[in-house]
Design a protein around this motif. Structure first.
Motif, PDB file in Angstrom:
ATOM      1  N   UNK A   1      -5.041   2.709   4.715  1.00  0.00           N
ATOM      2  CA  UNK A   1      -6.383   2.547   4.171  1.00  0.00           C
ATOM      3  C   UNK A   1      -7.370   2.726   5.312  1.00  0.00           C
ATOM      4  N   UNK A   2      -8.370   3.546   5.097  1.00  0.00           N
ATOM      5  CA  UNK A   2      -9.357   3.756   6.144  1.00  0.00           C
ATOM      6  C   UNK A   2     -10.088   2.447   6.424  1.00  0.00           C
TER       7      UNK A   2
ATOM      8  N   UNK B   1       0.830  -1.210   0.000  1.00  0.00           N
ATOM      9  CA  UNK B   1       0.000   0.000   0.000  1.00  0.00           C
ATOM     10  C   UNK B   1       0.863   1.258   0.000  1.00  0.00           C
ATOM     11  N   UNK B   2       1.909   1.258   0.815  1.00  0.00           N
ATOM     12  CA  UNK B   2       2.800   2.427   0.879  1.00  0.00           C
ATOM     13  C   UNK B   2       3.516   2.646  -0.447  1.00  0.00           C
ATOM     14  N   UNK B   3       3.937   1.569  -1.088  1.00  0.00           N
ATOM     15  CA  UNK B   3       4.627   1.691  -2.370  1.00  0.00           C
ATOM     16  C   UNK B   3       3.691   2.192  -3.470  1.00  0.00           C
ATOM     17  N   UNK B   4       2.409   1.884  -3.324  1.00  0.00           N
ATOM     18  CA  UNK B   4       1.427   2.319  -4.314  1.00  0.00           C
ATOM     19  C   UNK B   4       0.858   3.691  -3.989  1.00  0.00           C
TER      20      UNK B   4
END
Length: 136
Positions: free
Chosen positions: A120-121, A112-115
């Motif tokens: 994410x909530x 997620x961090x790389x994208x």
């Protein structure tokens, strides 16, 4: 000039380690001990304790060869946590599936961090936001 200078990166890591600016963790498995620093590990919380795990992004070729033949979840967990720490984890009530969950969640967090999605909530936050937009 190169875009990425791995020599500089390695030198900075070695300097931080030599100056005591980073924590060093030991992972034992089948009579071998490997040292990793904070940047080579991640932690998860269980029973009010932070458990330290080798980060798969920073494994050496030797470590990958040692890991490759392991297929049982308990062996993989013991390898990533080190046998001593894994035994403590089990004594605290942990199980290999819990390690697998932490490992999987950490991988998702990194992806997620790389994208570009740092967090994410959760579902309730998304529902509240949805209700708010419907009220308008």
């Amino acid at each position: 000039m190169a875009d990425i200078d791995l020599d500089l990166y390695i030198a900075q890591r070695e300097e931080a380690r030599a100056n005591g600016e980073t924590e060093v963790y030991k992972f034992d498995f089948e009579g071998k001990t490997v040292e990793k620093t904070e940047g080579d590990t991640f932690t998860f919380k269980f029973k009010e304790r932070d458990w330290v795990v080798r980060d798969s992004q920073f494994l050496t070729d030797d470590e990958k060869e040692q890991l490759e033949p392991l297929t049982a979840d308990v062996d993989v967990a013991a390898w990533f946590m080190g046998e001593t720490q894994y035994e403590e984890f089990l004594a605290a009530g942990g199980e290999s599936w819990m390690f697998n969950q932490a490992f999987t969640d950490y991988g998702k967090k990194i992806r997620d961090e790389l994208q570009g999605n740092p967090t994410r909530r959760n579902r309730s936050s998304r529902r509240a936001a949805s209700k708010k937009s419907k009220q308008r």
